[in-house]
Design a protein around this motif. Structure first.
Motif: not given
Length: 402
Positions: A253, A257-258, A260-266, A268, A272
């Motif tokens: 997990t 989570g790392i 997911y954060m890189l793919h969607f929020h860093v 982009r 979303l």
């Protein structure tokens, strides 16, 4: 000698009788013509000659029921139903208990007789045979071929694929058999060395003992070391490891989570949920624009307010809608259209869709194909224009307040 007076009298009577006989078909035809106009203005919304709509098909109904019964039913159908007339009750039950408007006060005896004459005339017409024209292949170079996907049973797959699947299954079974044979051959050769602490702590040892019933690989080792100063009312806490499966899932997990954060929020690189929703709505709007008969298509009509459009809408309403909703929109069979309560939405676009596609389950027929888009918008605007007029004998509110 026969008197000239008697001859003249007899000749006159014969002439009158002949004229009556000659003119009777024309009179009947005229009754049917008048009946057609009355039928189209009052009955066509719910009835057809050849097909069931809101009410039953009327072809040869005079032969099944008789003129006297038809007159009573047209004037007040519910009176017959309440009196227990078996034919009236059967029609009422079959067609979802939708009461037919009583026309006793709006139609004269002559009007009713003309409607029945029209039904008889239409019933006696021979059925027109419809010859289906053979479909011609499309010659448009831009025409797109429609691909119809069909489900194929497994055994109907090509022989090459079936052979490939069978070969893969055989290879998997042979691999399992080889591993089991190796296990049974080499484990006895290890002897008591399999119980050495170093071997048992290794991954191979844990897998081996897992296959022999020892779940240490999954649950971890119970150290039985008591925490210092962790004794409460005789309850002691042991310092055991968390189960390896739990720790492995926790590590997974963290990695997920790392990522997911890189793919969607860093970076982009992914959309979303809100962006996905907007894209899906745009795709749905494009699809709806190509399909004008989609009841879910988004429309953005504005209410018409000019006098000519509202007058046209009133004329359409009087011809097609008044039979079920009342001449003033007060509601009879259908709901009251002058209050603030709506069953299917009170916006002009909601009313437009209700008129266009109908509500067959409630007896509201679809008017697409019978009215143009402009006519539907005009009658929808007229319906909104009579809001709050409070006509006499208005039907009780139905639906939600808008």
């Amino acid at each position: 000698m026969i008197s000239l007076k008697n001859v003249f009298r007899k000749s006159s009577l014969a002439l009158v009788a002949g004229l009556l006989l000659v003119s009777s078909p024309a009179v009947q035809a005229q009754d049917a013509v008048a009946g057609k106009a009355i039928f189209e203005g009052n009955c066509q919304t719910c009835h057809s000659i050849d097909a069931d709509v809101v009410g039953p098909a009327l072809k040869d109904v005079h032969k099944r029921r008789g003129d006297e019964w038809l007159v009573k039913f047209i004037k007040n159908s519910q009176e017959l139903v309440q009196a227990g007339d078996k034919d009236a009750v059967a029609v009422y039950e079959k067609f979802n208990k939708i009461p037919m408007p009583a026309f006793g006060s709006s139609l004269s005896d002559e009007d009713v007789a003309n409607v029945i004459a029209y039904i008889k005339a239409e019933s006696d017409k021979p059925a027109v045979a419809v010859v289906a024209e053979p479909a011609t292949p499309a010659t448009d170079a831009n025409a797109e071929a429609v691909v119809v996907e069909e489900e194929v049973a497994f055994m109907d797959l090509p022989p090459v694929l079936l052979f490939t699947f069978g070969l893969a299954a055989v290879i998997i079974l042979l691999t399992i058999l080889v591993l089991v044979m190796l296990f049974r051959i080499f484990v006895p050769m290890l002897g008591d060395s399999i119980y050495d602490e170093d071997f048992r702590e290794s991954l191979a040892g844990r897998v081996l003992f897992l296959m022999r019933g020892d779940a240490t690989l999954m649950t971890g080792v119970a150290k039985d070391h008591i925490h210092s100063d962790h004794d409460f009312d005789g309850i002691q806490e042991y310092d055991n490891d968390l189960p390896p499966w739990w720790k492995m899932m926790f590590y997974v997990t963290i990695v997920f989570g790392i990522g997911y954060m890189l793919h969607f929020h860093v970076f982009r690189t992914g959309a979303l949920q809100e962006e996905e929703y907007e894209m899906e709505m745009q795709q749905a709007a494009l699809f709806a624009a190509k399909n004008a008969d989609d009841p879910n298509a988004v429309t953005n009509y504005e209410v018409l307010s000019d006098a000519a459009a509202l007058e046209s809408g009133k004329s359409i309403y009087t011809t097609n809608c008044a039979a079920c909703h009342g001449p003033e929109g007060q509601g009879t069979v259908g709901p009251n259209l002058t209050d603030e309560y709506w069953l299917h939405g009170g916006d002009v676009n909601d009313i437009f869709k209700t008129v266009k596609f109908g509500v067959p389950a409630k007896g509201m027929v679809p008017w697409q194909g019978k009215l143009t888009k402009d006519q539907i918008l005009e009658v929808s605007s007229y319906i909104l224009s009579i809001q709050g007029t409070n006509p006499a004998n208005a039907k009780e509110p139905q639906g939600e307040k808008m």
